[in-house]
Design an enzyme around this catalytic site. Sequence first.
Site, mmCIF file in Angstrom:
data_model
loop_
_atom_site.group_PDB
_atom_site.id
_atom_site.type_symbol
_atom_site.label_atom_id
_atom_site.label_comp_id
_atom_site.label_asym_id
_atom_site.label_seq_id
_atom_site.Cartn_x
_atom_site.Cartn_y
_atom_site.Cartn_z
ATOM 1 N N HIS A 207 -0.422 7.726 -49.444
ATOM 2 C CA HIS A 207 0.346 7.701 -50.685
ATOM 3 C C HIS A 207 0.230 6.401 -51.473
ATOM 4 O O HIS A 207 0.721 6.311 -52.595
ATOM 5 C CB HIS A 207 1.832 7.955 -50.418
ATOM 6 C CG HIS A 207 2.533 6.767 -49.835
ATOM 7 N ND1 HIS A 207 2.337 6.368 -48.556
ATOM 8 C CD2 HIS A 207 3.397 5.880 -50.384
ATOM 9 C CE1 HIS A 207 3.063 5.288 -48.327
ATOM 10 N NE2 HIS A 207 3.720 4.961 -49.415
HETATM 11 N N1 UDP Z 1 8.115 9.189 -43.071
HETATM 12 C C1 UDP Z 1 8.957 10.287 -42.901
HETATM 13 N N2 UDP Z 1 8.539 11.507 -43.335
HETATM 14 C C2 UDP Z 1 7.308 11.707 -43.910
HETATM 15 C C3 UDP Z 1 6.453 10.576 -44.059
HETATM 16 C C4 UDP Z 1 6.900 9.331 -43.647
HETATM 17 O O1 UDP Z 1 10.061 10.151 -42.366
HETATM 18 O O2 UDP Z 1 6.996 12.854 -44.284
HETATM 19 C C5 UDP Z 1 8.586 7.870 -42.619
HETATM 20 C C6 UDP Z 1 7.635 7.126 -41.714
HETATM 21 O O3 UDP Z 1 7.797 7.544 -40.373
HETATM 22 C C7 UDP Z 1 8.057 5.694 -41.938
HETATM 23 C C8 UDP Z 1 8.435 5.686 -43.392
HETATM 24 O O4 UDP Z 1 8.700 7.044 -43.750
HETATM 25 O O5 UDP Z 1 9.204 5.378 -41.189
HETATM 26 C C9 UDP Z 1 7.295 5.141 -44.184
HETATM 27 O O6 UDP Z 1 7.482 5.386 -45.500
HETATM 28 P P1 UDP Z 1 6.302 5.334 -46.545
HETATM 29 O O7 UDP Z 1 5.020 5.632 -45.881
HETATM 30 O O8 UDP Z 1 6.739 6.200 -47.686
HETATM 31 O O9 UDP Z 1 6.355 3.837 -47.077
HETATM 32 P P2 UDP Z 1 5.734 2.455 -46.572
HETATM 33 O O10 UDP Z 1 6.156 2.225 -45.170
HETATM 34 O O11 UDP Z 1 4.258 2.552 -46.722
HETATM 35 O O12 UDP Z 1 6.311 1.461 -47.500
#
Ligand code: UDP
Length: 322
Positions: A207
């Site tokens: 994403h």
């Molecule tokens: N996550 C979730 N459901 C999903 C995809 C991701 O609960 O369908 C969780 C994942 O396990 C992690 C967090 O969302 O704890 C990560 O979020 P994201 O990838 O949106 O953001 P980033 O960490 O890259 O800032």
Amino acid sequence: MKALTILGARPQFIKASPVSRALKAEGIDEVIVHTGQHFDENMSKIFFDEMGIPEPHYNLEVHGLGHGAMTGRMLEKIESVLLKEKPDVVIVYGDTNSTIAGALAAKKLHIKVAHIEAGLRSFNMKMPEEINRILTDRISDFLFCPTTTALENLKKEGFENIDCKITNSGDVMYDAFLQFSDIAQEKSTILSDQKLSDRKYILCTVHRQENTDDKQRFGEIVRTLNTVAEEATIVFPVHPRTQQLLGTYSLHKNIRIIPPVGYLDMVSLINHSMLVMTDSGGLQKEAFFARKYCITLREETEWVELVNGGFNKTVGLTIMIF
Ligand code: UDP
């Protein structure tokens, strides 16, 4: 003592869960402000419900805008809430537009700012997240670093000469993961719903703007996933930003696109996967917590210790077939 917490995006809800619990245990009043950045039921509400995060006191309903408009409107709306609530400290998480808007609104009103997940750096200034985290760190009064590397980054940038308090607090996402792994094992039905067997699938998420905004780059990722899918099932809970893009590609039948899942299902999917492929910051760490190898679909990562320790490989555009 009154704390005001700014939340807006999925990873922030997850990080807030253990912290809100700790604030409550310490008898600190917490006012929660949801900026509205993530608003779908399965990108927001499900996390509050499943993870026992108190209902937000305010929802600013700012979403679906470009970076400037989104950050600007949040700044204005957060400022009015702060003037009314007069908290002793504002807590911000991570690196989103909600993070910088919250920190900036508070700082200009001379309210103390606590940044959880401070000191992380990708050293890629093209990432909106890198800009948000550097600026937020600079104006924070309390910087809570998840790793020694994050602490060292701040030292190298001269933060020891700035009037702020830096703490190596550890990673609140680990607290969340530990707390919810057993609960997920008991309650999540995603494996049976999706007819998945233990360690027989790859878990994938994509994403990051740097991957989704660049058509060539995104096409390369899809091509790679199609090749990998010849060998293994790929389970892909798809972020709203990626959903629209994926519609224009033909995908291998072994790539299972599912809507975003709640935290319990996600923890279950991680714990039972064969390996993880992702550009998510949070998921890279959770793969490590679950002892799964992670292929990171980026040129660099903020979690360099995972790469140095041999648990994670950043592959960028020279995408690999393994
Ligand atoms: N996550 C979730 N459901 C999903 C995809 C991701 O609960 O369908 C969780 C994942 O396990 C992690 C967090 O969302 O704890 C990560 O979020 P994201 O990838 O949106 O953001 P980033 O960490 O890259 O800032």
